[in-house]
Design a protein around this motif. Structure first.
Motif, PDB file in Angstrom:
ATOM      1  N   VAL A  72       0.823  -1.218   0.000  1.00 53.36           N
ATOM      2  CA  VAL A  72       0.000   0.000   0.000  1.00 53.36           C
ATOM      3  C   VAL A  72       0.855   1.266   0.000  1.00 53.36           C
ATOM      4  CG1 VAL A  72      -1.905  -1.194   1.155  1.00 53.36           C
ATOM      5  CG2 VAL A  72      -0.286   0.065   2.547  1.00 53.36           C
ATOM      6  N   ASP A  73       0.416   2.216  -0.819  1.00 55.09           N
ATOM      7  CA  ASP A  73       1.040   3.547  -0.892  1.00 55.09           C
ATOM      8  C   ASP A  73      -0.027   4.458  -1.514  1.00 55.09           C
ATOM      9  OD1 ASP A  73       2.710   5.718  -0.975  1.00 55.09           O
ATOM     10  OD2 ASP A  73       4.187   4.840  -2.318  1.00 55.09           O
ATOM     11  N   PRO A  74      -0.414   5.561  -0.865  1.00 54.17           N
ATOM     12  CA  PRO A  74      -1.562   6.316  -1.391  1.00 54.17           C
ATOM     13  C   PRO A  74      -1.399   6.850  -2.808  1.00 54.17           C
ATOM     14  CG  PRO A  74      -1.006   7.078   0.821  1.00 54.17           C
ATOM     15  CD  PRO A  74       0.063   6.099   0.421  1.00 54.17           C
ATOM     16  N   MET A  75      -0.175   7.264  -3.204  1.00 54.31           N
ATOM     17  CA  MET A  75      -0.029   7.979  -4.476  1.00 54.31           C
ATOM     18  C   MET A  75       0.864   7.197  -5.441  1.00 54.31           C
ATOM     19  SD  MET A  75      -1.840  10.508  -3.502  1.00 54.31           S
ATOM     20  CE  MET A  75      -1.695  12.044  -4.383  1.00 54.31           C
ATOM     21  N   LEU A  76       0.294   6.718  -6.545  1.00 51.13           N
ATOM     22  CA  LEU A  76       1.104   6.095  -7.598  1.00 51.13           C
ATOM     23  C   LEU A  76       1.378   7.199  -8.622  1.00 51.13           C
ATOM     24  CD1 LEU A  76       2.398   3.508  -8.738  1.00 51.13           C
ATOM     25  CD2 LEU A  76       0.257   3.077  -9.952  1.00 51.13           C
ATOM     26  N   ALA A  77       2.511   7.893  -8.467  1.00 56.72           N
ATOM     27  CA  ALA A  77       2.817   9.064  -9.297  1.00 56.72           C
ATOM     28  C   ALA A  77       3.729   8.637 -10.456  1.00 56.72           C
ATOM     29  CB  ALA A  77       3.412  10.162  -8.424  1.00 56.72           C
ATOM     30  N   THR A  78       5.060   8.705 -10.286  1.00 53.57           N
ATOM     31  CA  THR A  78       5.948   8.191 -11.352  1.00 53.57           C
ATOM     32  C   THR A  78       5.943   6.669 -11.365  1.00 53.57           C
ATOM     33  OG1 THR A  78       7.866   8.094  -9.891  1.00 53.57           O
ATOM     34  CG2 THR A  78       7.515  10.162 -11.102  1.00 53.57           C
ATOM     35  N   GLY A  79       5.656   6.074 -10.219  1.00 52.16           N
ATOM     36  CA  GLY A  79       5.702   4.611 -10.083  1.00 52.16           C
ATOM     37  C   GLY A  79       7.069   4.084  -9.668  1.00 52.16           C
ATOM     38  N   HIS A  80       8.067   4.982  -9.528  1.00 53.25           N
ATOM     39  CA  HIS A  80       9.428   4.493  -9.251  1.00 53.25           C
ATOM     40  C   HIS A  80       9.525   3.785  -7.909  1.00 53.25           C
ATOM     41  CE1 HIS A  80      11.357   7.468 -12.313  1.00 53.25           C
ATOM     42  NE2 HIS A  80      10.615   6.543 -12.871  1.00 53.25           N
ATOM     43  N   SER A  81       8.938   4.377  -6.858  1.00 52.81           N
ATOM     44  CA  SER A  81       9.085   3.695  -5.561  1.00 52.81           C
ATOM     45  C   SER A  81       8.238   2.432  -5.507  1.00 52.81           C
ATOM     46  CB  SER A  81       8.803   4.621  -4.379  1.00 52.81           C
ATOM     47  OG  SER A  81       7.756   5.460  -4.649  1.00 52.81           O
ATOM     48  N   ALA A  82       7.067   2.442  -6.126  1.00 55.14           N
ATOM     49  CA  ALA A  82       6.240   1.220  -6.122  1.00 55.14           C
ATOM     50  C   ALA A  82       6.969   0.092  -6.846  1.00 55.14           C
ATOM     51  CB  ALA A  82       4.890   1.499  -6.771  1.00 55.14           C
ATOM     52  N   VAL A  83       7.605   0.414  -7.973  1.00 54.08           N
ATOM     53  CA  VAL A  83       8.327  -0.620  -8.732  1.00 54.08           C
ATOM     54  C   VAL A  83       9.522  -1.133  -7.923  1.00 54.08           C
ATOM     55  CG1 VAL A  83       9.817  -0.973 -10.759  1.00 54.08           C
ATOM     56  CG2 VAL A  83       7.547   0.047 -11.023  1.00 54.08           C
TER      57      VAL A  83
ATOM     58  N   ALA B 103      -9.065   6.277  -7.871  1.00 50.25           N
ATOM     59  CA  ALA B 103      -9.209   7.110  -9.074  1.00 50.25           C
ATOM     60  C   ALA B 103      -7.927   7.090  -9.886  1.00 50.25           C
ATOM     61  CB  ALA B 103      -9.527   8.560  -8.689  1.00 50.25           C
ATOM     62  N   VAL B 104      -8.104   7.226 -11.209  1.00 50.98           N
ATOM     63  CA  VAL B 104      -6.968   7.467 -12.109  1.00 50.98           C
ATOM     64  C   VAL B 104      -7.096   8.923 -12.536  1.00 50.98           C
ATOM     65  CG1 VAL B 104      -5.827   6.835 -14.255  1.00 50.98           C
ATOM     66  CG2 VAL B 104      -6.949   5.060 -12.884  1.00 50.98           C
ATOM     67  N   ASP B 105      -6.115   9.750 -12.117  1.00 54.48           N
ATOM     68  CA  ASP B 105      -6.182  11.190 -12.392  1.00 54.48           C
ATOM     69  C   ASP B 105      -5.636  11.502 -13.791  1.00 54.48           C
ATOM     70  OD1 ASP B 105      -7.516  11.745 -10.104  1.00 54.48           O
ATOM     71  OD2 ASP B 105      -6.008  13.037  -9.229  1.00 54.48           O
ATOM     72  N   GLU B 106      -5.480  12.828 -14.076  1.00 53.73           N
ATOM     73  CA  GLU B 106      -5.167  13.231 -15.460  1.00 53.73           C
ATOM     74  C   GLU B 106      -3.719  12.986 -15.853  1.00 53.73           C
ATOM     75  OE1 GLU B 106      -6.461  17.329 -15.783  1.00 53.73           O
ATOM     76  OE2 GLU B 106      -8.430  16.699 -15.058  1.00 53.73           O
ATOM     77  N   CYS B 107      -2.785  13.478 -15.034  1.00 48.56           N
ATOM     78  CA  CYS B 107      -1.368  13.450 -15.428  1.00 48.56           C
ATOM     79  C   CYS B 107      -0.496  13.846 -14.243  1.00 48.56           C
ATOM     80  CB  CYS B 107      -1.121  14.440 -16.576  1.00 48.56           C
ATOM     81  SG  CYS B 107      -1.554  16.127 -16.140  1.00 48.56           S
TER      82      CYS B 107
ATOM     83  N   ARG C 133       6.681  18.834 -11.499  1.00 43.72           N
ATOM     84  CA  ARG C 133       7.321  18.433 -10.230  1.00 43.72           C
ATOM     85  C   ARG C 133       6.916  17.019  -9.832  1.00 43.72           C
ATOM     86  NH1 ARG C 133       5.272  22.129  -6.290  1.00 43.72           N
ATOM     87  NH2 ARG C 133       6.736  21.200  -4.836  1.00 43.72           N
ATOM     88  N   LYS C 134       6.248  16.318 -10.757  1.00 40.14           N
ATOM     89  CA  LYS C 134       5.845  14.908 -10.552  1.00 40.14           C
ATOM     90  C   LYS C 134       4.756  14.759  -9.494  1.00 40.14           C
ATOM     91  CE  LYS C 134       8.976  13.841 -13.567  1.00 40.14           C
ATOM     92  NZ  LYS C 134       8.539  13.923 -14.963  1.00 40.14           N
ATOM     93  N   TYR C 135       3.944  15.805  -9.335  1.00 40.28           N
ATOM     94  CA  TYR C 135       2.742  15.691  -8.504  1.00 40.28           C
ATOM     95  C   TYR C 135       1.570  15.275  -9.386  1.00 40.28           C
ATOM     96  CZ  TYR C 135       4.765  17.525  -4.253  1.00 40.28           C
ATOM     97  OH  TYR C 135       5.513  17.671  -3.117  1.00 40.28           O
ATOM     98  N   ILE C 136       0.650  14.521  -8.775  1.00 44.09           N
ATOM     99  CA  ILE C 136      -0.531  14.075  -9.518  1.00 44.09           C
ATOM    100  C   ILE C 136      -1.512  15.244  -9.643  1.00 44.09           C
ATOM    101  CG2 ILE C 136      -2.497  12.491  -9.505  1.00 44.09           C
ATOM    102  CD1 ILE C 136      -0.750  10.453  -8.035  1.00 44.09           C
ATOM    103  N   ILE C 137      -2.032  15.437 -10.879  1.00 45.52           N
ATOM    104  CA  ILE C 137      -2.996  16.503 -11.179  1.00 45.52           C
ATOM    105  C   ILE C 137      -4.330  15.868 -11.586  1.00 45.52           C
ATOM    106  CG2 ILE C 137      -3.497  18.461 -12.747  1.00 45.52           C
ATOM    107  CD1 ILE C 137      -1.129  18.975 -10.842  1.00 45.52           C
ATOM    108  N   PRO C 138      -5.493  16.249 -11.002  1.00 38.44           N
ATOM    109  CA  PRO C 138      -5.656  17.270  -9.968  1.00 38.44           C
ATOM    110  C   PRO C 138      -5.133  16.834  -8.599  1.00 38.44           C
ATOM    111  CG  PRO C 138      -7.776  16.266 -10.489  1.00 38.44           C
ATOM    112  CD  PRO C 138      -6.788  15.717 -11.479  1.00 38.44           C
TER     113      PRO C 138
END
Ligand code: URA
Length: 210
Positions: free
Chosen positions: A131-142, A184-188, A192-197
């Motif tokens: 578990v990790d709340p934010m899947l952003a770049t995916g680097h740490s999850a991978v 949710a799957v957000d836009e992009c 700065r590699k933050y999830i938008i929105p």
């Protein structure tokens, strides 16, 4: 068959997530909502886990009753924001085993570097939920999945609150066998590699740090 990306669209999840996104939502409410949502996500991620029947006595008769083998579930938090999902899931599945993975991003190479790894014994018996709340770049999850796979868990799933399309693609390029559960799957991602929105920095929102 489990889908590779499972978006939990239940109205309660979506409603609570929207309040978490609001910038004026303060840490105590944010944590409480994350705790609620983590239980609803746990409900989804465990939905096809096998049940074992045991003979029991009710006050009226004997019957064969179904039980989940909770000690064969391992919940793994990617520090530190993962702890916000872990605590609610542990309230729902208190007998689950628990692991922690700590990673930081090297400022020069931008690689995920492990600083902590503690897992329960006999992980090969465990259906493991990371578990990790934010899947952003995916680097740490991978990086976390690479490391956890090296100790051979029985199965692996990943649960987050929000995912960016870029993070999902990167994750499944490296781990096409691991299903993702998200609210949710957000836009992009922004520059700065933050999830938008998104909702900002999940760890900061949880603990009031910046
Ligand atoms: N991590 C966060 O906490 N938030 C983001 O938007 C991206 C990564």
């Amino acid at each position: 068959m489990t889908k590779l990306v499972n978006v939990v669209k239940h109205p309660l999840v979506q409603h609570k997530l929207s309040i978490m996104r609001e910038k004026q939502t303060k840490s105590p409410l944010f944590r409480s909502l994350l705790n609620d949502v983590s239980k609803l996500l746990a409900y989804e991620v465990t939905h096809n886990m096998p049940l074992t029947h045991k003979e029991i006595e009710t006050p009226l008769t004997s019957t064969s009753a179904p039980y989940l083998e909770c000690q064969e579930i391992c919940l793994v938090s990617i520090l530190r924001a993962g702890n916000g999902l872990l605590s609610g899931m542990l309230e729902l599945i208190p007998e689950a085993r628990v692991g922690h993975v700590g990673l930081y991003r090297d400022p020069t190479t931008h690689e995920a570097v492990e600083y902590y790894f503690k897992m329960p014994p006999q992980i090969e018996e465990c259906d493991t939920i990371v578990v990790d709340p934010m899947l952003a770049t995916g680097h740490s999850a991978v990086a976390a999945m690479d490391r956890i796979k090296s100790i051979n868990p029985k199965s692996l799933k990943f649960v987050c609150l929000l995912a960016a399309p870029e993070g999902i693609d990167y994750f499944h390029e490296h781990h096409p066998d691991i299903p993702i559960y998200t609210a949710a799957v957000d836009e992009c991602l922004n520059e700065r590699k933050y999830i938008i929105p998104g909702l900002g920095d999940a760890g900061d929102r949880m603990y009031g740090t910046q």
